[in-house]
Design a protein around this motif. Structure first.
Motif, PDB file in Angstrom:
ATOM      1  N   ALA A  94       0.860  -1.253   0.004  1.00 55.01           N
ATOM      2  CA  ALA A  94      -0.179  -0.058   0.094  1.00 55.01           C
ATOM      3  C   ALA A  94       0.968   1.049   0.113  1.00 55.01           C
ATOM      4  O   ALA A  94       0.390   2.243  -0.583  1.00 55.01           O
ATOM      5  CB  ALA A  94      -0.981  -0.013   1.145  1.00 55.01           C
ATOM      6  N   GLN A  95       1.921   1.336   0.735  1.00 56.13           N
ATOM      7  CA  GLN A  95       2.915   2.420   0.710  1.00 56.13           C
ATOM      8  C   GLN A  95       3.640   2.424  -0.673  1.00 56.13           C
ATOM      9  O   GLN A  95       3.827   3.926  -0.942  1.00 56.13           O
ATOM     10  CB  GLN A  95       3.740   2.115   2.017  1.00 56.13           C
ATOM     11  N   ALA A 133      -7.993  11.796  -6.485  1.00 56.90           N
ATOM     12  CA  ALA A 133      -8.708  10.984  -6.009  1.00 56.90           C
ATOM     13  C   ALA A 133      -7.882   9.563  -5.692  1.00 56.90           C
ATOM     14  O   ALA A 133      -7.971   8.930  -4.695  1.00 56.90           O
ATOM     15  CB  ALA A 133     -10.066  10.637  -6.773  1.00 56.90           C
ATOM     16  N   SER A 134      -7.131   9.131  -6.701  1.00 53.61           N
ATOM     17  CA  SER A 134      -6.144   7.997  -6.477  1.00 53.61           C
ATOM     18  C   SER A 134      -5.173   8.063  -5.494  1.00 53.61           C
ATOM     19  O   SER A 134      -5.121   7.366  -4.693  1.00 53.61           O
ATOM     20  CB  SER A 134      -5.593   7.849  -7.843  1.00 53.61           C
ATOM     21  N   GLU A 135      -4.642   9.333  -5.319  1.00 52.53           N
ATOM     22  CA  GLU A 135      -3.836   9.676  -4.397  1.00 52.53           C
ATOM     23  C   GLU A 135      -4.320   9.588  -2.908  1.00 52.53           C
ATOM     24  O   GLU A 135      -3.865   9.146  -2.032  1.00 52.53           O
ATOM     25  CB  GLU A 135      -2.772  10.849  -4.730  1.00 52.53           C
ATOM     26  N   GLN A 136      -5.445  10.118  -2.713  1.00 55.71           N
ATOM     27  CA  GLN A 136      -6.065  10.274  -1.609  1.00 55.71           C
ATOM     28  C   GLN A 136      -6.712   8.869  -1.019  1.00 55.71           C
ATOM     29  O   GLN A 136      -6.594   8.277   0.200  1.00 55.71           O
ATOM     30  CB  GLN A 136      -7.418  10.988  -1.596  1.00 55.71           C
ATOM     31  N   VAL A 137      -7.071   7.990  -2.037  1.00 53.43           N
ATOM     32  CA  VAL A 137      -7.697   6.464  -1.942  1.00 53.43           C
ATOM     33  C   VAL A 137      -6.370   5.560  -1.403  1.00 53.43           C
ATOM     34  O   VAL A 137      -6.670   4.809  -0.637  1.00 53.43           O
ATOM     35  CB  VAL A 137      -8.404   5.678  -3.169  1.00 53.43           C
ATOM     36  N   ALA A 138      -5.261   5.744  -2.272  1.00 53.94           N
ATOM     37  CA  ALA A 138      -3.924   5.049  -1.643  1.00 53.94           C
ATOM     38  C   ALA A 138      -3.566   5.413  -0.390  1.00 53.94           C
ATOM     39  O   ALA A 138      -3.332   4.647   0.647  1.00 53.94           O
ATOM     40  CB  ALA A 138      -2.906   5.284  -2.694  1.00 53.94           C
ATOM     41  N   LEU A 174       1.172   6.948  -6.694  1.00 55.77           N
ATOM     42  CA  LEU A 174       0.428   7.712  -6.976  1.00 55.77           C
ATOM     43  C   LEU A 174       0.513   9.165  -6.704  1.00 55.77           C
ATOM     44  O   LEU A 174      -0.269  10.049  -7.217  1.00 55.77           O
ATOM     45  CB  LEU A 174      -0.987   7.219  -6.578  1.00 55.77           C
ATOM     46  N   SER A 175       1.395   9.331  -5.839  1.00 55.27           N
ATOM     47  CA  SER A 175       1.621  10.851  -5.258  1.00 55.27           C
ATOM     48  C   SER A 175       2.336  11.725  -6.196  1.00 55.27           C
ATOM     49  O   SER A 175       2.965  11.330  -7.189  1.00 55.27           O
ATOM     50  CB  SER A 175       2.545  10.703  -4.213  1.00 55.27           C
ATOM     51  N   ILE A 176       1.784  12.861  -6.412  1.00 57.23           N
ATOM     52  CA  ILE A 176       2.111  13.814  -7.393  1.00 57.23           C
ATOM     53  C   ILE A 176       3.516  14.467  -6.763  1.00 57.23           C
ATOM     54  O   ILE A 176       3.455  14.985  -5.708  1.00 57.23           O
ATOM     55  CB  ILE A 176       1.129  14.908  -7.281  1.00 57.23           C
ATOM     56  N   SER A 177       4.570  14.214  -7.502  1.00 61.49           N
ATOM     57  CA  SER A 177       5.764  14.821  -7.530  1.00 61.49           C
ATOM     58  C   SER A 177       5.651  16.196  -7.459  1.00 61.49           C
ATOM     59  O   SER A 177       4.855  16.942  -8.080  1.00 61.49           O
ATOM     60  CB  SER A 177       6.647  14.211  -8.283  1.00 61.49           C
ATOM     61  N   PRO A 178       6.719  16.977  -6.873  1.00 60.60           N
ATOM     62  CA  PRO A 178       6.643  18.650  -6.935  1.00 60.60           C
ATOM     63  C   PRO A 178       6.929  18.947  -8.267  1.00 60.60           C
ATOM     64  O   PRO A 178       6.261  20.094  -8.772  1.00 60.60           O
ATOM     65  CB  PRO A 178       7.905  18.800  -6.071  1.00 60.60           C
ATOM     66  N   ASN A 179       7.461  18.149  -9.292  1.00 66.76           N
ATOM     67  CA  ASN A 179       7.700  18.584 -10.486  1.00 66.76           C
ATOM     68  C   ASN A 179       6.350  18.551 -11.382  1.00 66.76           C
ATOM     69  O   ASN A 179       6.179  19.444 -12.249  1.00 66.76           O
ATOM     70  CB  ASN A 179       8.761  17.957 -11.165  1.00 66.76           C
ATOM     71  N   ASP A 180       5.596  17.808 -11.046  1.00 67.28           N
ATOM     72  CA  ASP A 180       4.134  17.342 -11.695  1.00 67.28           C
ATOM     73  C   ASP A 180       3.043  18.155 -11.083  1.00 67.28           C
ATOM     74  O   ASP A 180       1.834  18.112 -11.507  1.00 67.28           O
ATOM     75  CB  ASP A 180       3.939  16.089 -11.836  1.00 67.28           C
ATOM     76  N   TRP A 181       3.228  18.953  -9.927  1.00 72.83           N
ATOM     77  CA  TRP A 181       2.269  19.496  -8.939  1.00 72.83           C
ATOM     78  C   TRP A 181       1.324  20.528 -10.044  1.00 72.83           C
ATOM     79  O   TRP A 181       0.259  20.178 -10.113  1.00 72.83           O
ATOM     80  CB  TRP A 181       2.957  20.442  -8.006  1.00 72.83           C
TER      81      TRP A 181
END
Length: 94
Positions: free
Chosen positions: A22-23, A47-52, A29-36
């Motif tokens: 899960a981690q 939503a995907s990052e929050q569900v994970a 799925l976390s947005i990297s600073p470069n892609d923010w």
């Protein structure tokens, strides 16, 4: 499926705990600073990052934190929340 896109065999995944998997998913799925700036308003990505994150909290026996993340994910999907302004832009006027 080509070799590069094949999923690991179940026996390989069994080497990791549910929490570790899960981690890893949350990190992926976390947005990297470069892609923010590019992804901050992408509802499916957010939503995907929050569900994970919610799954991680559930596996850590923190249901209240999981519920908060699931509510955030729902907000992204039902359009009841939007991306906040970029944190670095708000700090410049101090």
């Amino acid at each position: 499926m080509s070799k590069s896109t094949q999923l690991p065999k179940a026996s390989q995944l069994n080497e990791f705990s549910s929490l570790e998997l899960a981690q890893a998913l949350m990190e992926k799925l976390s947005i990297s600073p470069n892609d923010w700036h590019r992804l901050k308003s992408n509802r499916n990505v957010r939503a995907s990052e929050q569900v994970a994150a919610a799954v991680v909290f559930l596996l850590k026996d923190q249901p209240q934190e999981a519920l908060l993340r699931l509510q955030q994910a729902t907000g992204w999907l039902d359009r009841s929340i939007s991306a906040p302004p970029c944190p670095s832009h708000g700090e410049q006027k101090k």
